[in-house]
Design a protein around this motif. Structure first.
Motif, PDB file in Angstrom:
ATOM      1  N   ARG A  39     -58.061  38.003  -5.072  1.00  0.00           N
ATOM      2  CA  ARG A  39     -57.671  39.072  -4.146  1.00  0.00           C
ATOM      3  C   ARG A  39     -58.007  38.756  -2.701  1.00  0.00           C
ATOM      4  O   ARG A  39     -58.485  39.601  -1.951  1.00  0.00           O
ATOM      5  N   ARG A  40     -57.763  37.517  -2.345  1.00  0.00           N
ATOM      6  CA  ARG A  40     -57.917  37.114  -0.954  1.00  0.00           C
ATOM      7  C   ARG A  40     -56.552  36.836  -0.351  1.00  0.00           C
ATOM      8  O   ARG A  40     -55.627  36.403  -1.036  1.00  0.00           O
ATOM      9  N   SER A  41     -56.437  37.079   0.940  1.00  0.00           N
ATOM     10  CA  SER A  41     -55.161  36.920   1.626  1.00  0.00           C
ATOM     11  C   SER A  41     -54.968  35.478   2.075  1.00  0.00           C
ATOM     12  O   SER A  41     -55.884  34.863   2.630  1.00  0.00           O
ATOM     13  N   ALA A  42     -53.772  34.962   1.842  1.00  0.00           N
ATOM     14  CA  ALA A  42     -53.439  33.604   2.260  1.00  0.00           C
ATOM     15  C   ALA A  42     -52.099  33.613   2.981  1.00  0.00           C
ATOM     16  O   ALA A  42     -51.205  34.399   2.643  1.00  0.00           O
ATOM     17  N   THR A  77     -54.924  38.816  10.661  1.00  0.00           N
ATOM     18  CA  THR A  77     -56.331  39.159  10.855  1.00  0.00           C
ATOM     19  C   THR A  77     -57.217  38.029  10.336  1.00  0.00           C
ATOM     20  O   THR A  77     -56.745  37.070   9.716  1.00  0.00           O
ATOM     21  N   GLU A  78     -58.520  38.181  10.549  1.00  0.00           N
ATOM     22  CA  GLU A  78     -59.462  37.146  10.121  1.00  0.00           C
ATOM     23  C   GLU A  78     -59.631  37.103   8.608  1.00  0.00           C
ATOM     24  O   GLU A  78     -60.295  36.202   8.091  1.00  0.00           O
ATOM     25  N   GLU A  79     -59.055  38.063   7.891  1.00  0.00           N
ATOM     26  CA  GLU A  79     -59.132  38.057   6.433  1.00  0.00           C
ATOM     27  C   GLU A  79     -58.244  36.978   5.826  1.00  0.00           C
ATOM     28  O   GLU A  79     -58.427  36.593   4.679  1.00  0.00           O
ATOM     29  N   TYR A  80     -57.283  36.499   6.586  1.00  0.00           N
ATOM     30  CA  TYR A  80     -56.321  35.523   6.070  1.00  0.00           C
ATOM     31  C   TYR A  80     -56.878  34.101   6.159  1.00  0.00           C
ATOM     32  O   TYR A  80     -57.461  33.712   7.176  1.00  0.00           O
ATOM     33  N   LEU A 107     -54.386  31.928  19.999  1.00  0.00           N
ATOM     34  CA  LEU A 107     -54.524  32.131  18.554  1.00  0.00           C
ATOM     35  C   LEU A 107     -55.979  32.054  18.121  1.00  0.00           C
ATOM     36  O   LEU A 107     -56.415  32.776  17.230  1.00  0.00           O
ATOM     37  N   ASP A 108     -56.740  31.130  18.732  1.00  0.00           N
ATOM     38  CA  ASP A 108     -58.184  31.020  18.487  1.00  0.00           C
ATOM     39  C   ASP A 108     -58.508  30.926  16.989  1.00  0.00           C
ATOM     40  O   ASP A 108     -59.329  31.661  16.454  1.00  0.00           O
ATOM     41  N   ILE A 109     -57.832  30.005  16.308  1.00  0.00           N
ATOM     42  CA  ILE A 109     -58.018  29.813  14.862  1.00  0.00           C
ATOM     43  C   ILE A 109     -59.123  28.794  14.627  1.00  0.00           C
ATOM     44  O   ILE A 109     -59.157  27.741  15.256  1.00  0.00           O
ATOM     45  N   ARG A 110     -60.040  29.107  13.728  1.00  0.00           N
ATOM     46  CA  ARG A 110     -61.075  28.141  13.344  1.00  0.00           C
ATOM     47  C   ARG A 110     -60.487  27.216  12.280  1.00  0.00           C
ATOM     48  O   ARG A 110     -60.131  27.661  11.182  1.00  0.00           O
ATOM     49  N   LEU A 111     -60.419  25.941  12.602  1.00  0.00           N
ATOM     50  CA  LEU A 111     -59.752  24.974  11.730  1.00  0.00           C
ATOM     51  C   LEU A 111     -60.743  24.132  10.941  1.00  0.00           C
ATOM     52  O   LEU A 111     -61.825  23.808  11.423  1.00  0.00           O
ATOM     53  N   LEU A 148     -63.019  25.189  -1.888  1.00  0.00           N
ATOM     54  CA  LEU A 148     -62.829  26.378  -1.048  1.00  0.00           C
ATOM     55  C   LEU A 148     -64.147  26.840  -0.436  1.00  0.00           C
ATOM     56  O   LEU A 148     -64.184  27.283   0.718  1.00  0.00           O
ATOM     57  N   SER A 149     -65.234  26.725  -1.177  1.00  0.00           N
ATOM     58  CA  SER A 149     -66.537  27.147  -0.654  1.00  0.00           C
ATOM     59  C   SER A 149     -66.944  26.293   0.552  1.00  0.00           C
ATOM     60  O   SER A 149     -67.521  26.808   1.522  1.00  0.00           O
ATOM     61  N   TYR A 150     -66.620  24.996   0.505  1.00  0.00           N
ATOM     62  CA  TYR A 150     -66.896  24.130   1.654  1.00  0.00           C
ATOM     63  C   TYR A 150     -66.022  24.538   2.846  1.00  0.00           C
ATOM     64  O   TYR A 150     -66.497  24.577   3.989  1.00  0.00           O
ATOM     65  N   ILE A 151     -64.749  24.816   2.581  1.00  0.00           N
ATOM     66  CA  ILE A 151     -63.838  25.231   3.651  1.00  0.00           C
ATOM     67  C   ILE A 151     -64.329  26.530   4.284  1.00  0.00           C
ATOM     68  O   ILE A 151     -64.361  26.665   5.515  1.00  0.00           O
ATOM     69  N   ASP A 152     -64.731  27.492   3.451  1.00  0.00           N
ATOM     70  CA  ASP A 152     -65.234  28.772   3.967  1.00  0.00           C
ATOM     71  C   ASP A 152     -66.457  28.575   4.853  1.00  0.00           C
ATOM     72  O   ASP A 152     -66.615  29.233   5.885  1.00  0.00           O
ATOM     73  N   ASP A 153     -67.344  27.675   4.447  1.00  0.00           N
ATOM     74  CA  ASP A 153     -68.535  27.406   5.255  1.00  0.00           C
ATOM     75  C   ASP A 153     -68.166  26.809   6.607  1.00  0.00           C
ATOM     76  O   ASP A 153     -68.725  27.173   7.650  1.00  0.00           O
ATOM     77  N   VAL A 154     -67.205  25.884   6.591  1.00  0.00           N
ATOM     78  CA  VAL A 154     -66.816  25.202   7.819  1.00  0.00           C
ATOM     79  C   VAL A 154     -66.191  26.178   8.819  1.00  0.00           C
ATOM     80  O   VAL A 154     -66.498  26.143  10.015  1.00  0.00           O
ATOM     81  N   ILE A 155     -65.313  27.046   8.341  1.00  0.00           N
ATOM     82  CA  ILE A 155     -64.624  27.975   9.255  1.00  0.00           C
ATOM     83  C   ILE A 155     -65.400  29.276   9.427  1.00  0.00           C
ATOM     84  O   ILE A 155     -64.932  30.191  10.113  1.00  0.00           O
TER      85      ILE A 155
END
Length: 288
Positions: free
Chosen positions: A23-26, A89-92, A124-128, A262-269
């Motif tokens: 239930r996460r937005s992509a 939003t930042e939820e995506y 846009l200020d997206i954390r990549l 995904l957990s590594y990606i979440d930590d990075v961003i």
């Protein structure tokens, strides 16, 4: 990102499936102007702006030149990205699926320009997080493994964003190598060349080849020559000196493996830090 055929689109599809199950937005962005089939239909597709097939037909360019032209055209029409991404939003979790032409990640300055546009404050200020995939089967050929690792390091230096290197298709090699042996490939080092299975097999067979006296059309002779070994040792030494490349393992068919990446990606961003705290409704709070 990564070379052609390493499983980039497969990983994107597995990641999107996992996000939806949790239930996460992509938001899926396809930036490969030659891609035709998708497990999940992209939310934004570069082919709606320009396609490689049209470029090759109209401008008489080859696939590599055509792809570079497509990205240069994208850079001239960045509002195509802004219009779609600005309202998110930042939820995506925004997933950019990149093409496999290695030139984009090594010496053409298009991607660094795109990265700066996506990350600049006030826009846009997206954390990549750059995820560079390399096929796990490369570990069966030490020269190919070090060449792929060098390309990964080149992409890291060029893009200058937080970076993950991933060995994909682990399901194809788990029965070909012991876990203990595979651990040696997580961080490249020169000792891997000392016990190259290919060289060991040649020595056991009594094959000794001098590259300077062999037929230049004989691939096996060239690959076993002293000059080629020196080149591999130089590449391995360069990677070891910079100490920038290390790998995570990915099996896109295994949900736990996808979750680990995904957990590594979440930590990075810093995904979780950006989320607003969710307050329980008053009645639920009273019940607890």
């Amino acid at each position: 990102m990564g070379p052609a055929g390493v499983g980039k689109s497969t990983f994107c599809a597995s990641l999107i499936t996992h996000l939806r199950l949790n239930r996460r937005s992509a938001f899926y962005v396809n930036l490969d102007p030659a891609a035709e089939q998708f497990e999940h239909q992209p939310d934004l597709d570069i082919k709606d702006l320009i396609s490689l097939e049209d470029v090759m037909d109209e401008l008489k360019l080859g696939p590599n030149g055509g792809l570079i032209y497509c990205f240069e055209f994208l850079m001239e029409n960045l509002d195509f990205l802004t219009a779609a991404l600005d309202s998110l939003t930042e939820e995506y979790l925004i997933i950019f699926d990149m093409p496999g032409q290695i030139e984009l990640y090594t010496h053409i300055p298009v991607l660094p320009t795109l990265v700066k546009f996506l990350t600049q404050p006030g826009a846009l200020d997206i954390r990549l997080c750059a995820a560079y995939l390399l096929e796990a089967q490369f570990v069966m050929d030490r020269a190919k493994y070090f060449a792929g690792s060098l390309s990964a390091m080149s992409a890291m230096i060029m893009l200058e964003v937080p970076h993950l290197n991933i060995l994909s298709k682990m399901d194809l090699v788990k029965d070909q190598m012991r876990k203990k042996d595979f651990k040696r490939f997580i961080t490249p080092d020169t000792t891997l060349l000392d016990d190259d299975p290919t060289d060991i097999a040649r020595r056991k067979a009594g094959v000794q080849v001098d590259v300077h006296s062999s037929d230049p059309k004989d691939k096996d002779a060239l690959m076993s020559g002293a000059t080629f070994k020196k080149l591999n040792a130089a590449v391995a030494g360069l990677l070891e000196s910079f100490s920038m490349v290390s790998y995570l393992k990915l099996d896109s068919t295994d949900e736990d493996s996808v979750q680990a990446i995904l957990s590594y990606i979440d930590d990075v961003i810093q995904y979780h830090e950006a989320q607003e705290p969710k307050e329980l409704p008053e009645e639920e709070y009273e019940e607890e």
